[in-house]
Design a protein around this motif. Structure first.
Motif, PDB file in Angstrom:
ATOM      1  N   ILE A 159       0.845  -1.191   0.000  1.00 18.42           N
ATOM      2  CA  ILE A 159       0.000   0.000   0.000  1.00 18.42           C
ATOM      3  C   ILE A 159       0.885   1.247   0.000  1.00 18.42           C
ATOM      4  CG2 ILE A 159      -1.795   1.264   1.244  1.00 18.42           C
ATOM      5  CD1 ILE A 159      -2.731  -1.413   2.402  1.00 18.42           C
ATOM      6  N   GLY A 160       1.970   1.198   0.771  1.00 18.55           N
ATOM      7  CA  GLY A 160       2.898   2.327   0.803  1.00 18.55           C
ATOM      8  C   GLY A 160       3.485   2.644  -0.559  1.00 18.55           C
ATOM      9  N   LEU A 161       3.889   1.619  -1.301  1.00 20.70           N
ATOM     10  CA  LEU A 161       4.445   1.833  -2.643  1.00 20.70           C
ATOM     11  C   LEU A 161       3.420   2.493  -3.568  1.00 20.70           C
ATOM     12  CD1 LEU A 161       6.487  -1.434  -3.374  1.00 20.70           C
ATOM     13  CD2 LEU A 161       7.389   0.901  -3.290  1.00 20.70           C
TER      14      LEU A 161
ATOM     15  N   PRO B 282      13.582  -2.315 -11.767  1.00 23.87           N
ATOM     16  CA  PRO B 282      13.842  -0.879 -11.566  1.00 23.87           C
ATOM     17  C   PRO B 282      13.214   0.005 -12.635  1.00 23.87           C
ATOM     18  CG  PRO B 282      15.814  -2.012 -12.347  1.00 23.87           C
ATOM     19  CD  PRO B 282      14.812  -3.079 -12.049  1.00 23.87           C
ATOM     20  N   GLU B 283      12.791  -0.580 -13.765  1.00 28.94           N
ATOM     21  CA  GLU B 283      12.145   0.227 -14.803  1.00 28.94           C
ATOM     22  C   GLU B 283      10.777   0.731 -14.339  1.00 28.94           C
ATOM     23  OE1 GLU B 283      12.012  -1.870 -18.476  1.00 28.94           O
ATOM     24  OE2 GLU B 283      14.186  -2.135 -18.583  1.00 28.94           O
ATOM     25  N   VAL B 284      10.144   0.002 -13.427  1.00 27.13           N
ATOM     26  CA  VAL B 284       8.869   0.459 -12.869  1.00 27.13           C
ATOM     27  C   VAL B 284       9.127   1.387 -11.691  1.00 27.13           C
ATOM     28  CG1 VAL B 284       6.691  -0.239 -11.782  1.00 27.13           C
ATOM     29  CG2 VAL B 284       7.697  -1.646 -13.591  1.00 27.13           C
ATOM     30  N   ASP B 285      10.023   0.961 -10.780  1.00 23.89           N
ATOM     31  CA  ASP B 285      10.344   1.770  -9.606  1.00 23.89           C
ATOM     32  C   ASP B 285      11.542   1.155  -8.906  1.00 23.89           C
ATOM     33  OD1 ASP B 285      10.221   3.441  -7.259  1.00 23.89           O
ATOM     34  OD2 ASP B 285       8.078   3.699  -7.645  1.00 23.89           O
ATOM     35  N   THR B 286      12.408   2.002  -8.364  1.00 22.21           N
ATOM     36  CA  THR B 286      13.564   1.502  -7.608  1.00 22.21           C
ATOM     37  C   THR B 286      13.278   1.438  -6.112  1.00 22.21           C
ATOM     38  OG1 THR B 286      14.489   3.736  -7.492  1.00 22.21           O
ATOM     39  CG2 THR B 286      15.254   2.327  -9.301  1.00 22.21           C
ATOM     40  N   LYS B 287      12.089   1.864  -5.695  1.00 23.12           N
ATOM     41  CA  LYS B 287      11.761   1.827  -4.272  1.00 23.12           C
ATOM     42  C   LYS B 287      11.344   0.423  -3.850  1.00 23.12           C
ATOM     43  CE  LYS B 287       8.911   5.413  -4.463  1.00 23.12           C
ATOM     44  NZ  LYS B 287       9.309   6.082  -5.710  1.00 23.12           N
ATOM     45  N   ILE B 288      11.816   0.015  -2.680  1.00 25.57           N
ATOM     46  CA  ILE B 288      11.516  -1.292  -2.116  1.00 25.57           C
ATOM     47  C   ILE B 288      11.168  -1.096  -0.651  1.00 25.57           C
ATOM     48  CG2 ILE B 288      12.455  -3.584  -1.560  1.00 25.57           C
ATOM     49  CD1 ILE B 288      14.660  -2.505  -3.785  1.00 25.57           C
ATOM     50  N   TYR B 289      10.128  -1.760  -0.204  1.00 24.05           N
ATOM     51  CA  TYR B 289       9.795  -1.734   1.222  1.00 24.05           C
ATOM     52  C   TYR B 289      10.253  -3.032   1.883  1.00 24.05           C
ATOM     53  CZ  TYR B 289       7.166   2.582   1.797  1.00 24.05           C
ATOM     54  OH  TYR B 289       6.824   3.915   1.917  1.00 24.05           O
TER      55      TYR B 289
ATOM     56  N   ILE C  64       8.880  -6.044  -0.390  1.00 24.71           N
ATOM     57  CA  ILE C  64       7.773  -5.676  -1.273  1.00 24.71           C
ATOM     58  C   ILE C  64       8.295  -4.725  -2.338  1.00 24.71           C
ATOM     59  CG2 ILE C  64       5.456  -4.711  -1.387  1.00 24.71           C
ATOM     60  CD1 ILE C  64       5.445  -5.268   1.762  1.00 24.71           C
ATOM     61  N   LEU C  65       7.964  -5.017  -3.601  1.00 25.63           N
ATOM     62  CA  LEU C  65       8.540  -4.253  -4.706  1.00 25.63           C
ATOM     63  C   LEU C  65       7.655  -4.356  -5.926  1.00 25.63           C
ATOM     64  CD1 LEU C  65       9.812  -6.818  -6.546  1.00 25.63           C
ATOM     65  CD2 LEU C  65      11.461  -6.781  -4.701  1.00 25.63           C
ATOM     66  N   PHE C  66       8.007  -3.578  -6.954  1.00 24.54           N
ATOM     67  CA  PHE C  66       7.355  -3.737  -8.249  1.00 24.54           C
ATOM     68  C   PHE C  66       8.171  -4.718  -9.072  1.00 24.54           C
ATOM     69  CE2 PHE C  66       5.614   0.497  -7.145  1.00 24.54           C
ATOM     70  CZ  PHE C  66       4.273   0.225  -7.327  1.00 24.54           C
TER      71      PHE C  66
ATOM     72  N   HIS D 180       4.747  -9.136  -3.182  1.00 26.13           N
ATOM     73  CA  HIS D 180       4.968  -9.248  -1.736  1.00 26.13           C
ATOM     74  C   HIS D 180       5.539 -10.634  -1.456  1.00 26.13           C
ATOM     75  CE1 HIS D 180       1.495  -6.557  -2.239  1.00 26.13           C
ATOM     76  NE2 HIS D 180       1.622  -6.108  -1.003  1.00 26.13           N
ATOM     77  N   TYR D 181       6.574 -10.710  -0.658  1.00 25.53           N
ATOM     78  CA  TYR D 181       7.139 -12.000  -0.251  1.00 25.53           C
ATOM     79  C   TYR D 181       7.586 -11.856   1.189  1.00 25.53           C
ATOM     80  CZ  TYR D 181       9.690 -16.445  -0.889  1.00 25.53           C
ATOM     81  OH  TYR D 181      10.137 -17.745  -0.806  1.00 25.53           O
ATOM     82  N   PHE D 182       7.165 -12.772   2.046  1.00 23.40           N
ATOM     83  CA  PHE D 182       7.522 -12.610   3.456  1.00 23.40           C
ATOM     84  C   PHE D 182       7.572 -13.947   4.179  1.00 23.40           C
ATOM     85  CE2 PHE D 182       2.949 -12.334   3.172  1.00 23.40           C
ATOM     86  CZ  PHE D 182       2.441 -12.899   4.331  1.00 23.40           C
ATOM     87  N   MET D 183       8.254 -13.906   5.323  1.00 22.26           N
ATOM     88  CA  MET D 183       8.326 -15.090   6.175  1.00 22.26           C
ATOM     89  C   MET D 183       7.790 -14.733   7.553  1.00 22.26           C
ATOM     90  SD  MET D 183      10.837 -15.362   8.794  1.00 22.26           S
ATOM     91  CE  MET D 183      12.059 -14.224   9.461  1.00 22.26           C
ATOM     92  N   VAL D 184       7.231 -15.751   8.228  1.00 20.76           N
ATOM     93  CA  VAL D 184       6.784 -15.572   9.606  1.00 20.76           C
ATOM     94  C   VAL D 184       7.533 -16.554  10.499  1.00 20.76           C
ATOM     95  CG1 VAL D 184       4.494 -14.712   8.986  1.00 20.76           C
ATOM     96  CG2 VAL D 184       4.843 -17.157   9.314  1.00 20.76           C
TER      97      VAL D 184
END
Length: 288
Positions: free
Chosen positions: A130-132, A230-237, A284-286, A163-167
């Motif tokens: 959501i932040g991205l 990175p062509e879509v966005d270089t920001k990563i959460y 989380i990234l594009f 989105h990819y995550f571990m618990v």
């Protein structure tokens, strides 16, 4: 005309500077820690979040509650009364009924405030996803994009979100019905780390299991390398539920692999943390 409000769920994660500098509003959401009811206003302090996750570690049960259409109407009305329209980013419809409730509220408010518009966005995302999207919307608004054009622009990039995550604590997934009791007990005993994605329908899906945090972090790094676009966005959460050493270690390895990446580090909102427990790490990234 680009004079409109951008707001998001308190379940989403956004770095404090972006929220403050761009007037991002948060729809408050309620949760409980033990017997205490609380309200998350978004961008919670690190001190509060640490107390929340410490409470979970000490055995406090955590729950969240849904937002009703009436609550959404009450939240949006002050903006409409000031002549503002609202672009609202809400938690995935695959995880919550917030989008449906927001749509009902938007329809109801049309009659009373015909000059204003409320546009809920089904992000099919959670936490930093959501932040991205909110950061994309901020960029679009600064470029002079109208609210309707901005809505279409952010909808166009939603399918590219990954989105990819571990618990670490399987018992929280068990309480939410994500894994069975036997799986949770055996997995915890064997130090198993489930690896999950938010799929194209905006729902949680377990895609892998790793033994221990080290293997899980390597899996997160591999996911980044295979998906980063990175062509879509270089920001990563990179979002974590109070496991800063693992999150920072992952951030360092990602920065080494992609020096141009702009890494956003946040602690996980208690709204999502209530269902994942302490020790979660997400990237989380594009994607491609």
């Amino acid at each position: 005309m680009n004079d409109y409000i951008i707001c998001m769920d308190a379940s989403g994660d956004l770095i404090r500077e972006v929220a403050a500098d761009n007037g991002i509003e948060f729809v408050p959401m309620e949760y409980s820690l033990g017997e205490e009811m609380r309200t998350s206003q978004g961008c919670e302090s690190e001190e509060l979040l640490k107390k929340f996750y410490d409470g979970q570690r000490n055995g406090d049960l955590t729950k969240t509650s849904q937002i009703s259409p009436y609550m959404y109407e009450s939240y949006f009305k002050p903006f409409l009364e000031k002549g503002k329209s609202v672009l609202y980013f809400c938690l995935s419809s695959g995880l919550s009924s917030t989008y449906q409730s927001a749509m009902l509220a938007a329809e109801s408010l049309k009659e009373e405030y015909p000059q204003g518009e409320v546009y809920p966005v089904d992000t099919l995302a959670a936490t930093g996803g959501i932040g991205l999207l909110v950061e994309k919307a901020v960029e679009n608004r600064k470029a002079g994009m109208s609210i309707r054009d901005n809505l279409e622009a952010v909808r166009a990039v939603i399918p590219k979100l990954r989105h990819y995550f571990m618990v670490q604590d399987l018992m929280y997934l068990k309480r939410g019905g994500r894994v069975g009791a036997a799986t949770a007990i055996v997995g915890s005993a064997l130090n198993i780390r489930p690896m999950l994605v938010v799929n194209e329908e905006g729902k949680l899906e377990t895609v892998d299991k790793k033994r221990g945090s080290k293997a899980a972090m390597s899996s997160l790094l591999t996911f980044f390398k295979e998906n980063y676009n990175p062509e879509v966005d270089t920001k990563i959460y990179i979002c974590d539920s109070d496991t800063p050493e693992l999150a920072q270690g992952l951030a360092d390895r990602i920065k080494e692999a992609a020096p141009e990446a702009v890494i956003r580090r946040t602690m996980l909102s208690p709204i999502i943390g209530a269902h994942t427990g302490p020790g979660m790490v997400a990237v989380i990234l594009f994607g491609k």
